[in-house]
Design an enzyme around this catalytic site. Structure first.
Site, PDB file in Angstrom:
ATOM      1  N   GLU A  15      38.045  71.690  34.477  1.00  0.00           N
ATOM      2  CA  GLU A  15      37.678  70.400  33.900  1.00  0.00           C
ATOM      3  C   GLU A  15      38.239  69.281  34.759  1.00  0.00           C
ATOM      4  O   GLU A  15      39.398  69.329  35.168  1.00  0.00           O
ATOM      5  CB  GLU A  15      38.227  70.256  32.480  1.00  0.00           C
ATOM      6  N   TYR A  47      34.201  62.623  29.260  1.00  0.00           N
ATOM      7  CA  TYR A  47      33.415  61.457  28.836  1.00  0.00           C
ATOM      8  C   TYR A  47      34.376  60.409  28.332  1.00  0.00           C
ATOM      9  O   TYR A  47      35.330  60.733  27.617  1.00  0.00           O
ATOM     10  CB  TYR A  47      32.534  61.945  27.689  1.00  0.00           C
ATOM     11  N   HIS A  75      30.495  66.553  29.548  1.00  0.00           N
ATOM     12  CA  HIS A  75      30.947  66.303  28.182  1.00  0.00           C
ATOM     13  C   HIS A  75      30.104  65.184  27.579  1.00  0.00           C
ATOM     14  O   HIS A  75      29.662  64.274  28.277  1.00  0.00           O
ATOM     15  CB  HIS A  75      32.411  65.874  28.164  1.00  0.00           C
ATOM     16  N   ASP A 107      37.151  60.924  20.005  1.00  0.00           N
ATOM     17  CA  ASP A 107      38.142  60.136  19.275  1.00  0.00           C
ATOM     18  C   ASP A 107      37.580  58.755  18.945  1.00  0.00           C
ATOM     19  O   ASP A 107      36.731  58.217  19.670  1.00  0.00           O
ATOM     20  CB  ASP A 107      39.416  59.973  20.102  1.00  0.00           C
ATOM     21  N   HIS A 149      41.797  72.163  14.372  1.00  0.00           N
ATOM     22  CA  HIS A 149      41.654  70.745  14.702  1.00  0.00           C
ATOM     23  C   HIS A 149      42.710  69.957  13.933  1.00  0.00           C
ATOM     24  O   HIS A 149      42.988  70.235  12.758  1.00  0.00           O
ATOM     25  CB  HIS A 149      40.250  70.268  14.321  1.00  0.00           C
TER      26      HIS A 149
END
Length: 284
Positions: A15, A47, A75, A107, A149
């Site tokens: 990544e 992203y 992403h 987020d 999560h």
């Protein structure tokens, strides 16, 4: 990409993230050139919050796909996006030949009010996955959380959302970072029992400075085992020793995962090709 990768016993992917400043892009491409020599199965590109750097994500993904001839995964977050916003990005990706995305909620952007957040078009990643599979021809992957999560009320609830992502069309999962392989093994066992049948790739983030524990790791909601905490306490004030110890910790994680038959590995390489190469060399 998916079929070829999972037809083999192991895979390796990375990544990267777009730089925040436009004048840093030349170095970003040098990073990608260096990473390409390690022959990854794919490279994913993050992203910006609320899609703020989506054009740069497309630009970097295009370079990976078309210049380096390595499969790119872009992403895509939806927390601050409309349907038209999403379609604009997917059209941009299609125009440059990138056909794989990692669908995420993302987020809450700092400039988004609580009211806007509550009334967002895509409440969850599952809604984005459904939309992408209805309106595009992209291959869609999703994220998963070995320690659940941070916003999930329980692991069972989080696994139910993971199953929904699969049912909406997610073709594979990339896990959030974790530092205790036992957590990942328990997670995989529970995912299997929950009906997860698509491949799960283990996400590994090397900790090469003690400050990462207080920033990236905390935000991800990952726990820090005593073995890693001891490394940070011992070497935190010695950058080079901390770097070496952190790389060794990540290498040992990957070796153990491979030994236990979970050899599809995604390295959160933080745009650090030298570190990534040291890890890749050590796990051969």
């Amino acid at each position: 990409m998916l079929k070829d990768m999972f037809d083999r016993n192991s895979s390796l992917s990375f990544e990267v993230f777009p730089p925040k400043k436009d004048d840093e892009f030349e170095n970003c491409y040098k990073v990608l050139d260096s990473l390409s020599t390690l022959n990854p199965d794919f490279i994913s590109v993050t992203y910006g919050a609320g899609g703020s750097r989506s054009k740069k994500t497309v630009e970097i993904a295009s370079y990976i796909q078309n210049n380096l001839k390595i499969d790119a995964m872009a992403h895509m977050t939806c927390v601050g996006s409309t349907e038209d916003d999403i379609l604009e990005v997917t059209n941009d990706l299609a125009n440059v030949g990138v056909n794989h995305v990692l669908a995420l909620r993302g987020d809450k952007p700092r400039d988004m009010s609580d009211e806007q957040f509550e009334k967002r078009i895509f409440p969850h990643a599952t809604d984005l996955i459904r939309f992408l599979n209805t309106h595009t021809n992209l291959d869609v992957s999703a994220s998963c959380y070995p320690e659940k999560h941070p916003e999930a009320i329980s692991m069972d609830s989080d696994l139910a959302f993971m199953k929904m992502k699969q049912d909406m069309g997610a073709k594979m999962f990339i896990s959030q970072l974790f530092f205790d392989n036992a957590d990942f093994y328990r997670f995989i066992e529970r995912a299997d029992k929950s009906g997860i049948t698509v491949p799960v790739v283990a996400g590994i983030m090397p900790i090469t400075s003690a400050k990462q524990i207080g920033s990236t790791v905390t935000l991800a909601g990952s726990s820090v085992p005593k073995s890693l905490a001891d490394i940070c306490a011992k070497y935190g004030d010695s950058p080079e020793d901390m770097r070496k110890a952190g790389i060794e910790f990540a290498v040992n994680q990957i070796k153990d995962l491979r030994k236990c038959g979970m050899a599809h590995i995604h390295i959160y390489c933080m745009n650090k090709p030298k570190m990534t190469k040291e890890i890749c060399t050590a796990i051969i």
